[in-house]
Design a protein around this motif. Structure first.
Motif, PDB file in Angstrom:
ATOM      1  N   ILE A   1       0.827  -1.220   0.000  1.00  0.00           N
ATOM      2  CA  ILE A   1       0.000   0.000   0.000  1.00  0.00           C
ATOM      3  C   ILE A   1       0.858   1.265   0.000  1.00  0.00           C
ATOM      4  O   ILE A   1       0.350   2.360   0.238  1.00  0.00           O
ATOM      5  N   ALA A   2       2.140   1.122  -0.287  1.00  0.00           N
ATOM      6  CA  ALA A   2       3.064   2.255  -0.185  1.00  0.00           C
ATOM      7  C   ALA A   2       2.715   3.398  -1.132  1.00  0.00           C
ATOM      8  O   ALA A   2       3.059   4.555  -0.865  1.00  0.00           O
ATOM      9  N   ASN A   3       2.059   3.099  -2.254  1.00  0.00           N
ATOM     10  CA  ASN A   3       1.718   4.148  -3.219  1.00  0.00           C
ATOM     11  C   ASN A   3       0.379   4.814  -2.928  1.00  0.00           C
ATOM     12  O   ASN A   3      -0.035   5.711  -3.668  1.00  0.00           O
ATOM     13  N   CYS A   4      -0.297   4.395  -1.883  1.00  0.00           N
ATOM     14  CA  CYS A   4      -1.542   5.057  -1.493  1.00  0.00           C
ATOM     15  C   CYS A   4      -1.214   6.455  -0.983  1.00  0.00           C
ATOM     16  O   CYS A   4      -0.382   6.624  -0.088  1.00  0.00           O
ATOM     17  N   GLN A   5      -1.858   7.462  -1.542  1.00  0.00           N
ATOM     18  CA  GLN A   5      -1.509   8.844  -1.233  1.00  0.00           C
ATOM     19  C   GLN A   5      -2.313   9.445  -0.075  1.00  0.00           C
ATOM     20  O   GLN A   5      -2.037  10.566   0.348  1.00  0.00           O
ATOM     21  N   SER A   6      -3.285   8.701   0.437  1.00  0.00           N
ATOM     22  CA  SER A   6      -4.139   9.230   1.498  1.00  0.00           C
ATOM     23  C   SER A   6      -3.467   9.090   2.862  1.00  0.00           C
ATOM     24  O   SER A   6      -3.284   7.979   3.362  1.00  0.00           O
ATOM     25  N   ARG A   7      -3.099  10.214   3.451  1.00  0.00           N
ATOM     26  CA  ARG A   7      -2.475  10.190   4.786  1.00  0.00           C
ATOM     27  C   ARG A   7      -3.420   9.619   5.829  1.00  0.00           C
ATOM     28  O   ARG A   7      -3.012   8.861   6.705  1.00  0.00           O
ATOM     29  N   TRP A   8      -4.716   9.971   5.738  1.00  0.00           N
ATOM     30  CA  TRP A   8      -5.686   9.500   6.718  1.00  0.00           C
ATOM     31  C   TRP A   8      -5.915   7.995   6.588  1.00  0.00           C
ATOM     32  O   TRP A   8      -6.008   7.288   7.599  1.00  0.00           O
ATOM     33  N   LEU A   9      -5.990   7.523   5.373  1.00  0.00           N
ATOM     34  CA  LEU A   9      -6.193   6.101   5.156  1.00  0.00           C
ATOM     35  C   LEU A   9      -5.032   5.299   5.714  1.00  0.00           C
ATOM     36  O   LEU A   9      -5.219   4.285   6.397  1.00  0.00           O
ATOM     37  N   ARG A  10      -3.816   5.750   5.456  1.00  0.00           N
ATOM     38  CA  ARG A  10      -2.629   5.052   5.950  1.00  0.00           C
ATOM     39  C   ARG A  10      -2.546   5.117   7.474  1.00  0.00           C
ATOM     40  O   ARG A  10      -2.135   4.151   8.127  1.00  0.00           O
ATOM     41  N   MET A  11      -2.933   6.253   8.050  1.00  0.00           N
ATOM     42  CA  MET A  11      -2.863   6.401   9.499  1.00  0.00           C
ATOM     43  C   MET A  11      -3.837   5.449  10.202  1.00  0.00           C
ATOM     44  O   MET A  11      -3.473   4.750  11.157  1.00  0.00           O
ATOM     45  N   TYR A  12      -5.075   5.399   9.716  1.00  0.00           N
ATOM     46  CA  TYR A  12      -6.063   4.520  10.346  1.00  0.00           C
ATOM     47  C   TYR A  12      -5.744   3.057  10.076  1.00  0.00           C
ATOM     48  O   TYR A  12      -5.998   2.191  10.929  1.00  0.00           O
TER      49      TYR A  12
END
Length: 241
Positions: free
Chosen positions: A153-164
């Protein structure tokens, strides 16, 4: 001013709190601080060699992550475990990680591909060894398993998505470590699913990759019933991924 946490020099108070937070988080995830345990400030401040105020601030931060429960005037406690909690964590992680994987594949490039392949290579090498020697390779497997899932998921750009997602991964890891402490689970099925996820991701088949990942994560709920007398001992080797 430099301060220390158990002999490690830390540059400032903010960094001290972050370092302490990471250490207590890991102690909770790895089971050194048991589910439901009362977190008494005076003994813990001595154990971690920090002030009571710093410890209180750190536990308050961990309460916002859900690993610690603030009990009003009674202080703090490690979050208890339950089958219902595990199911909710598993479902939330599935939703978040599959969505993040789709976004990551949509922005796939050679750098992302190299990171995923490299992470899988390390994980697959350990998977070939850990079944026979879990005590020797268990920690490495856990580290490389997390690295592989993060790479996907490293290319996912959503900070909130990665944080949760990170919060849900930490919670699911805590249940996995409880399981491993009682009865190691067979990893052959997990290893095959990792390979299938890799192949689908490299083929840029986000639907197939997300489908396999969803099944892979949801199998984490396949655990025996929790004994209310001692719930931590009831997680006897389910397939948490």
């Amino acid at each position: 001013m430099n301060v220390e946490v158990n002999g490690v020099k830390i540059g400032n108070a903010a960094t001290l709190t972050e370092a302490l937070q990471d250490r207590i988080r890991q102690d909770i995830i790895l089971g050194a601080l048991k589910p439901g345990a009362k977190l008494k400030l005076e003994p813990l401040s001595k154990a971690y060699d920090v002030s009571v105020n710093t410890l209180r601030e750190t536990l308050s931060r961990l309460a916002s992550d859900g690993l610690v429960v603030a009990e009003g005037q009674k202080g703090f406690a490690v979050l208890a475990v339950s089958m219902e909690d595990l199911r909710e964590i598993t479902e939330m992680r599935q939703l978040l990680e599959c969505h993040a994987l789709r976004q990551s594949i949509a922005k796939a490039d050679l750098d992302w591909e190299a990171r995923v392949v490299g992470a899988y290579h390390k994980l697959s090498k350990v998977e070939a060894l850990v079944e026979a020697e879990p005590d020797r390779y268990g920690d490495a497997w856990e580290r490389y398993n997390q690295e592989f899932h993060e790479a996907l998921i490293a290319n996912c750009q959503s900070r909130w998505l990665r944080m949760y997602h990170k919060a849900m991964y930490d919670h699911s890891q805590r249940y996995r470590m409880l399981s491993l402490k009682t009865k190691p689970f067979p990893r052959s099925r997990s290893a095959e699913e990792h390979r299938q996820i890799l192949d689908s991701a490299l083929a840029r088949d986000s639907d197939r990759a997300a489908e396999i990942l969803a099944q892979h994560i949801l199998k984490g709920a396949e655990l025996p019933h929790v004994d209310a007398r001692d719930p931590a001992d009831a997680f006897l080797g389910g397939g948490i991924k």
